[in-house]
Design a protein around this motif. Sequence first.
Motif, PDB file in Angstrom:
ATOM      1  N   LEU A  95       0.833  -1.197   0.000  1.00  0.00           N
ATOM      2  CA  LEU A  95       0.000   0.000   0.000  1.00  0.00           C
ATOM      3  C   LEU A  95       0.868   1.249   0.000  1.00  0.00           C
ATOM      4  O   LEU A  95       0.561   2.237  -0.691  1.00  0.00           O
ATOM      5  CB  LEU A  95      -0.933  -0.009   1.212  1.00  0.00           C
ATOM      6  CG  LEU A  95      -1.975   1.114   1.278  1.00  0.00           C
ATOM      7  CD1 LEU A  95      -2.863   1.110   0.040  1.00  0.00           C
ATOM      8  CD2 LEU A  95      -2.814   0.990   2.543  1.00  0.00           C
ATOM      9  N   THR A  96       1.958   1.216   0.757  1.00  0.00           N
ATOM     10  CA  THR A  96       2.896   2.343   0.772  1.00  0.00           C
ATOM     11  C   THR A  96       3.490   2.573  -0.613  1.00  0.00           C
ATOM     12  O   THR A  96       3.570   3.713  -1.094  1.00  0.00           O
ATOM     13  CB  THR A  96       4.020   2.086   1.789  1.00  0.00           C
ATOM     14  OG1 THR A  96       3.453   1.867   3.081  1.00  0.00           O
ATOM     15  CG2 THR A  96       4.980   3.260   1.846  1.00  0.00           C
ATOM     16  N   GLU A  97       3.885   1.491  -1.282  1.00  0.00           N
ATOM     17  CA  GLU A  97       4.489   1.609  -2.615  1.00  0.00           C
ATOM     18  C   GLU A  97       3.487   2.115  -3.649  1.00  0.00           C
ATOM     19  O   GLU A  97       3.864   2.832  -4.578  1.00  0.00           O
ATOM     20  CB  GLU A  97       5.054   0.255  -3.041  1.00  0.00           C
ATOM     21  CG  GLU A  97       6.264  -0.172  -2.218  1.00  0.00           C
ATOM     22  CD  GLU A  97       6.674  -1.615  -2.503  1.00  0.00           C
ATOM     23  OE1 GLU A  97       7.794  -1.994  -2.105  1.00  0.00           O
ATOM     24  OE2 GLU A  97       5.877  -2.360  -3.115  1.00  0.00           O
ATOM     25  N   GLY A 106       4.200   4.560  -7.143  1.00  0.00           N
ATOM     26  CA  GLY A 106       3.382   4.315  -8.333  1.00  0.00           C
ATOM     27  C   GLY A 106       3.213   2.852  -8.679  1.00  0.00           C
ATOM     28  O   GLY A 106       2.992   2.514  -9.850  1.00  0.00           O
ATOM     29  N   VAL A 107       3.306   1.952  -7.674  1.00  0.00           N
ATOM     30  CA  VAL A 107       3.090   0.530  -7.938  1.00  0.00           C
ATOM     31  C   VAL A 107       1.695   0.339  -8.532  1.00  0.00           C
ATOM     32  O   VAL A 107       0.704   0.860  -8.021  1.00  0.00           O
ATOM     33  CB  VAL A 107       3.256  -0.292  -6.648  1.00  0.00           C
ATOM     34  CG1 VAL A 107       2.586  -1.655  -6.767  1.00  0.00           C
ATOM     35  CG2 VAL A 107       4.737  -0.472  -6.330  1.00  0.00           C
ATOM     36  N   GLU A 108       1.631  -0.414  -9.636  1.00  0.00           N
ATOM     37  CA  GLU A 108       0.380  -0.572 -10.379  1.00  0.00           C
ATOM     38  C   GLU A 108      -0.295  -1.913 -10.142  1.00  0.00           C
ATOM     39  O   GLU A 108      -1.519  -2.018 -10.267  1.00  0.00           O
ATOM     40  CB  GLU A 108       0.666  -0.421 -11.885  1.00  0.00           C
ATOM     41  CG  GLU A 108       1.207   0.942 -12.237  1.00  0.00           C
ATOM     42  CD  GLU A 108       1.931   0.931 -13.568  1.00  0.00           C
ATOM     43  OE1 GLU A 108       1.886   1.958 -14.254  1.00  0.00           O
ATOM     44  OE2 GLU A 108       2.541  -0.101 -13.911  1.00  0.00           O
ATOM     45  N   ARG A 109       0.470  -2.935  -9.836  1.00  0.00           N
ATOM     46  CA  ARG A 109      -0.098  -4.264  -9.662  1.00  0.00           C
ATOM     47  C   ARG A 109       0.595  -4.981  -8.514  1.00  0.00           C
ATOM     48  O   ARG A 109       1.784  -4.782  -8.255  1.00  0.00           O
ATOM     49  CB  ARG A 109       0.057  -5.115 -10.936  1.00  0.00           C
ATOM     50  CG  ARG A 109      -0.797  -4.687 -12.107  1.00  0.00           C
ATOM     51  CD  ARG A 109      -2.270  -4.972 -11.851  1.00  0.00           C
ATOM     52  NE  ARG A 109      -3.085  -4.681 -13.011  1.00  0.00           N
ATOM     53  CZ  ARG A 109      -3.529  -3.488 -13.354  1.00  0.00           C
ATOM     54  NH1 ARG A 109      -3.190  -2.438 -12.625  1.00  0.00           N
ATOM     55  NH2 ARG A 109      -4.305  -3.320 -14.411  1.00  0.00           N
ATOM     56  N   VAL A 110      -0.180  -5.845  -7.864  1.00  0.00           N
ATOM     57  CA  VAL A 110       0.382  -6.777  -6.895  1.00  0.00           C
ATOM     58  C   VAL A 110      -0.126  -8.164  -7.263  1.00  0.00           C
ATOM     59  O   VAL A 110      -1.186  -8.314  -7.886  1.00  0.00           O
ATOM     60  CB  VAL A 110      -0.013  -6.424  -5.444  1.00  0.00           C
ATOM     61  CG1 VAL A 110       0.491  -5.047  -5.070  1.00  0.00           C
ATOM     62  CG2 VAL A 110      -1.519  -6.524  -5.234  1.00  0.00           C
TER      63      VAL A 110
END
Length: 659
Positions: A476-478, A483-487
């Motif tokens: 969530l922080t990333e 700008g993290v788009e996918r996990v």
Amino acid sequence: MSVAIDTTTPAISGLPDLWAETLGEPQICVAVLDGWVDQSHPSLADAQLTQLKPLLPNVSSQGSAAQHGTQVTSIILGQHHSSLKGLAPQCRGLVVPIFTDGKKETLAEDPFSGAIAPCSQLDLARAILLAANHGAHVINISGGQLTASGEADLLLANAVRHCIDQNILIVAAAGNDGCNCLHIPGALPSVLTVGAMNAAGLPLDFSNWGESYRTQGILAVGENIPGAIPGGGITTNSGTSYATAVVSGIAALLLSLQVKRGQAPNPRAVRDAILQSAIACDDEPAPDCRRLLAGRLNVRGAMSIIGQLGEPMNDNLELATIQSEPRETSNPPPTQPQIPAVQAATYSPSALEVTPQSVQSLPASSQLPNQTNPGAIMPAACSCGGGNGTPAQLVYALGELGYDFGTEARRDSIQQHMGEGANPQDPRQLVHYLNENPSDAEAMIWTLNLDATPIYAIQPQGAYADRAYARLIQFLTEQLTEGVERVSIPGVIVGQAMLMSGQVVPIILPTLRCMYSWTTAALIEAVCGSPLAESASDQDREVYGERAESVSNFLERVYYELRNLGITSQERAINYAATNAFNIERIFEFAMREEIDLEGIEVERSPVSRPGSDCWDVKLTFFHPRRVFEQARKVYRFTVDVSDVCPVSVGRVRSWFVR
């Protein structure tokens, strides 16, 4: 005074001939996606029927949804030793509850007086995949959502596409609006759509006749159809719901006929036989030929075709264009406002009853959503897990991380711990708080979202749960800072959770070692190398840009065109491919060297086999954009074993030319 009902099977020309051949084969499975089913009813007590655990907040065994589900199921699978004879009593049945009761509209003492709550397209997609994973040959959906475009939400369309790939027949209702209009999923071209007619072969006034139905739709008897109701009674109802059940039963018998004659059961061939043999307007005229769809059900004609053919007559079934984002509706469902919904295809029936109780007929269903909302199959939920004794459902899903509090009390509690003036709905404030108070991560419901729609809840358990929660906080922080788009969330389905909106979603018990987060830019850099310095030549910068665009094209297609729920083996293989930069790096390194671009992505059963494996080949096809007519396409293929909760690559990347 009770009035007797004629409980014999409705007059279906040719049915006695088909029954003389077969009453069904146990290896043929019909999945009924509907309401809860009373399996203790005399007509169903001895049926080979498995009811999977529903993902529904308010499952009732006595309401309108249960009556609808019980009646539809009895039409298909009612046993012949009872007073109510179903069409395919010796076939196997699978019940996947997707409908539940809505708001009561009349007296509380009438258990069947309420409307049937709709099922979202997301939950219908889950139910279809669940039925497919449990071996269904035919999937009966006696419901639909009115649509102006005939287009489905991408997740539902991909679930239907999976059924095409697995040769599973979906039979769905045309709808009861009495108009030149379409319902989802009946409007999808691979689906066999069913409208309703009377015993004389005339379309019933309420049966829809949308344009696409005229090539993929069939009319079957749907007037005063007898069926079981919870508690042991029998009633009659009219509607495309019941005509759909009739066609599903006939399809199951035709599949059984294939088995009896030594053929492999081929649902696609059965669909083609039913449509090709239909009695059209040229054979038996009607006042308005459009309302006949492709024609009337012709059991003898379909039997004749099945007797002559062991292979499908048409292998070119495709889905209609599908939209990636549901449209806004003026009157959205209150519990899932962003998801369109499908409702049971019931009609105000004329019903007589033969029970000690004062049982009324199933009332007209609640009003459909606005036609401008093309993505819905009325909201209710269905389980992605199985019933007792079924294997755990593996999941490898991609999406964005979100969170929910479940209840207002839990939200307010966290807000008080955060301090005066704090807002737990603000992700940045919440992340700051959780970094200082990580133990409160367990007090929230973490969600995996697609386009802001929660598709799973994430609930770590066991000795390493604290590490998994720390990973979720990190993700969530990333998302907020990098700008993290996918996990990626791998794991197994262990239950269900209700969100504050009232939406119910499956819970994933995640596996820490396969939880990743990334940005498209980071994966491009892993494949193509670091961005070039400003001092690089224009030619080098152009080459790098083309490489980066090719990798981005692949990832965007996985994220959007091929987005899915990560349930089937094929879905888990393609999702893993998007997170495995190692294989993608090697493929695109070769492709860039040969200056070829990505054309298509496919997943096929792999010839690679090892004990206990579930191997699938991810196949990427490339073409040369500057020499399209001069050079063959090139295929790169690598194998993914999805038998474990964490998929793994097997062997090396292989490639060859095709024309």
